[in-house]
Enzyme design. Structure first.
Site, PDB file in Angstrom:
ATOM      1  N   LYS A 240       0.818  -1.227   0.000  1.00  0.00           N
ATOM      2  CA  LYS A 240       0.000   0.000   0.000  1.00  0.00           C
ATOM      3  C   LYS A 240       0.847   1.271   0.000  1.00  0.00           C
ATOM      4  O   LYS A 240       0.563   2.205  -0.732  1.00  0.00           O
ATOM      5  CB  LYS A 240      -0.821   0.025   1.296  1.00  0.00           C
ATOM      6  CG  LYS A 240      -2.267   0.089   1.115  1.00  0.00           C
ATOM      7  CD  LYS A 240      -3.029   0.090   2.447  1.00  0.00           C
ATOM      8  CE  LYS A 240      -2.293  -0.397   3.655  1.00  0.00           C
ATOM      9  NZ  LYS A 240      -2.240   0.519   4.769  1.00  0.00           N
TER      10      LYS A 240
ATOM     11  N   ARG B 218      -9.615   3.081   9.487  1.00  0.00           N
ATOM     12  CA  ARG B 218      -9.297   1.728   9.926  1.00  0.00           C
ATOM     13  C   ARG B 218     -10.383   1.128  10.804  1.00  0.00           C
ATOM     14  O   ARG B 218     -10.303  -0.066  11.132  1.00  0.00           O
ATOM     15  CB  ARG B 218      -8.010   1.761  10.745  1.00  0.00           C
ATOM     16  CG  ARG B 218      -6.749   1.293  10.023  1.00  0.00           C
ATOM     17  CD  ARG B 218      -5.653   1.366  11.032  1.00  0.00           C
ATOM     18  NE  ARG B 218      -4.432   0.661  10.758  1.00  0.00           N
ATOM     19  CZ  ARG B 218      -3.402   1.145  10.063  1.00  0.00           C
ATOM     20  NH1 ARG B 218      -3.489   2.295   9.460  1.00  0.00           N
ATOM     21  NH2 ARG B 218      -2.295   0.458   9.977  1.00  0.00           N
TER      22      ARG B 218
ATOM     23  N   ARG C 161      10.916  -7.041   6.021  1.00  0.00           N
ATOM     24  CA  ARG C 161      11.275  -5.621   5.945  1.00  0.00           C
ATOM     25  C   ARG C 161      11.899  -5.118   7.247  1.00  0.00           C
ATOM     26  O   ARG C 161      12.611  -4.119   7.246  1.00  0.00           O
ATOM     27  CB  ARG C 161      10.076  -4.754   5.539  1.00  0.00           C
ATOM     28  CG  ARG C 161       9.038  -4.548   6.617  1.00  0.00           C
ATOM     29  CD  ARG C 161       7.823  -3.763   6.123  1.00  0.00           C
ATOM     30  NE  ARG C 161       6.849  -3.653   7.199  1.00  0.00           N
ATOM     31  CZ  ARG C 161       5.690  -3.041   7.091  1.00  0.00           C
ATOM     32  NH1 ARG C 161       5.345  -2.474   5.965  1.00  0.00           N
ATOM     33  NH2 ARG C 161       4.858  -2.985   8.129  1.00  0.00           N
TER      34      ARG C 161
ATOM     35  N   ARG D  37      10.958  -3.555  10.081  1.00  0.00           N
ATOM     36  CA  ARG D  37      10.708  -2.252  10.699  1.00  0.00           C
ATOM     37  C   ARG D  37      10.660  -2.433  12.215  1.00  0.00           C
ATOM     38  O   ARG D  37      10.413  -3.545  12.698  1.00  0.00           O
ATOM     39  CB  ARG D  37       9.352  -1.726  10.185  1.00  0.00           C
ATOM     40  CG  ARG D  37       9.269  -0.235  10.082  1.00  0.00           C
ATOM     41  CD  ARG D  37       8.029   0.163   9.307  1.00  0.00           C
ATOM     42  NE  ARG D  37       6.787  -0.117  10.033  1.00  0.00           N
ATOM     43  CZ  ARG D  37       5.577   0.070   9.511  1.00  0.00           C
ATOM     44  NH1 ARG D  37       5.443   0.493   8.279  1.00  0.00           N
ATOM     45  NH2 ARG D  37       4.501  -0.185  10.232  1.00  0.00           N
TER      46      ARG D  37
ATOM     47  N   ARG E 278      -1.553  -6.758  14.558  1.00  0.00           N
ATOM     48  CA  ARG E 278      -2.023  -5.839  13.521  1.00  0.00           C
ATOM     49  C   ARG E 278      -2.896  -6.558  12.505  1.00  0.00           C
ATOM     50  O   ARG E 278      -3.910  -6.034  12.070  1.00  0.00           O
ATOM     51  CB  ARG E 278      -0.836  -5.183  12.801  1.00  0.00           C
ATOM     52  CG  ARG E 278      -0.085  -4.184  13.659  1.00  0.00           C
ATOM     53  CD  ARG E 278       0.565  -3.088  12.842  1.00  0.00           C
ATOM     54  NE  ARG E 278       1.554  -3.579  11.893  1.00  0.00           N
ATOM     55  CZ  ARG E 278       2.841  -3.785  12.176  1.00  0.00           C
ATOM     56  NH1 ARG E 278       3.298  -3.530  13.387  1.00  0.00           N
ATOM     57  NH2 ARG E 278       3.659  -4.235  11.265  1.00  0.00           N
TER      58      ARG E 278
HETATM   59  P1  AMP Z   1       0.742   1.892   9.089  1.00  0.00           P
HETATM   60  O1  AMP Z   1       1.985   2.576   8.622  1.00  0.00           O
HETATM   61  O2  AMP Z   1      -0.487   2.340   8.339  1.00  0.00           O
HETATM   62  O3  AMP Z   1       0.884   0.405   9.113  1.00  0.00           O
HETATM   63  O4  AMP Z   1       0.503   2.355  10.601  1.00  0.00           O
HETATM   64  C1  AMP Z   1       1.433   2.053  11.615  1.00  0.00           C
HETATM   65  C2  AMP Z   1       0.748   2.081  12.979  1.00  0.00           C
HETATM   66  O5  AMP Z   1       0.222   3.398  13.223  1.00  0.00           O
HETATM   67  C3  AMP Z   1      -0.441   1.160  13.121  1.00  0.00           C
HETATM   68  O6  AMP Z   1      -0.056  -0.140  13.464  1.00  0.00           O
HETATM   69  C4  AMP Z   1      -1.257   1.853  14.198  1.00  0.00           C
HETATM   70  O7  AMP Z   1      -0.686   1.618  15.471  1.00  0.00           O
HETATM   71  C5  AMP Z   1      -1.042   3.316  13.887  1.00  0.00           C
HETATM   72  N1  AMP Z   1      -2.085   3.858  12.968  1.00  0.00           N
HETATM   73  C6  AMP Z   1      -1.910   4.298  11.689  1.00  0.00           C
HETATM   74  N2  AMP Z   1      -3.065   4.722  11.157  1.00  0.00           N
HETATM   75  C7  AMP Z   1      -4.011   4.555  12.105  1.00  0.00           C
HETATM   76  C8  AMP Z   1      -5.420   4.775  12.165  1.00  0.00           C
HETATM   77  N3  AMP Z   1      -6.103   5.258  11.114  1.00  0.00           N
HETATM   78  N4  AMP Z   1      -6.052   4.487  13.328  1.00  0.00           N
HETATM   79  C9  AMP Z   1      -5.389   3.998  14.386  1.00  0.00           C
HETATM   80  N5  AMP Z   1      -4.073   3.745  14.403  1.00  0.00           N
HETATM   81  C10 AMP Z   1      -3.379   4.012  13.272  1.00  0.00           C
END
Ligand code: AMP
Length: 185
Positions: free
Chosen positions: A11, A87, A126, A128, A139
């Site tokens: 994504k 989300r 990856r 991270r 997740r």
């Molecule tokens: P991502 O890079 O989209 O995988 O986001 C990394 C982390 O940020 C996620 O595992 C959540 O802990 C937090 N996060 C990102 N976007 C959201 C969202 N819309 N709502 C809640 N937590 C978020």
């Protein structure tokens, strides 16, 4: 535009290319939160522990954060690709409300579809900081519980397009632009 997909579906990479292609802002809530953690802001302090555990930052924090950003002139004029938001059902309802307030409409919600087994392998590779085995599992299960139901929410509104996320990056990108161009035509 909204792009949905499991973490590790590609994504982020595809979103950068799509934003360049369509001249819109790429708004990744994960990137916003990671930057806040890095800078040590109040938001970052609140989010850090939740992110490392693979949890979700509260809707009460995320909805106003996105609402404030999408109202800015660059997004109002050029549009936005939302990556990682909404989300949860509350975030989806929040998105609908903020767009209505701004007199804006969604064009498409893309589901970038990659099976669980494949994204798990990709995330392990990856490396991270928040990609521990436990955090990945958490997740992915939160995705199935909270985010996957949003696919129906978008489908009910006639906005959903599912795109196969397996294969070469260029090939997936072509599938995405085809879906978007079809919707814009
Ligand atoms: P991502 O890079 O989209 O995988 O986001 C990394 C982390 O940020 C996620 O595992 C959540 O802990 C937090 N996060 C990102 N976007 C959201 C969202 N819309 N709502 C809640 N937590 C978020």
């Amino acid at each position: 535009m909204v792009i949905l997909g499991r973490q590790g579906s590609g994504k982020g990479t595809q979103s950068l290319r799509l934003a360049a292609q369509y001249g819109c802002v790429h708004l990744s809530t994960g990137d916003v939160l990671r930057a806040a953690v890095e800078e040590g802001t109040e938001l970052g302090r609140q989010a850090a522990g939740i992110m490392n555990a693979g949890g979700l930052v509260g809707d009460d924090v995320m909805i106003p954060l996105v609402a404030e950003r999408v109202a800015k002139p660059d997004i109002m004029s050029g549009g936005v690709l939302l990556d990682g938001f909404p989300r949860t059902a509350d975030q989806a309802n929040g998105l609908e409300a903020m767009l209505a307030d701004l007199g804006q409409e969604l064009t498409i919600a893309i589901n970038l579809d990659v099976p669980v087994e494949e994204v798990t392998e990709r995330m392990m590779a990856r490396g991270r900081e928040d990609d521990t085995e436990e955090a990945i599992a958490r997740r992915l299960s939160l995705y199935e519980e909270q985010t996957a139901p949003l696919l129906d929410w978008f489908a009910e509104r006639g906005l959903l397009a599912t795109v196969d996320g397996l294969g070469e990056e260029d090939q997936v990108f072509s599938r995405l632009t085809e879906a978007i161009d079809g919707r814009m035509a």
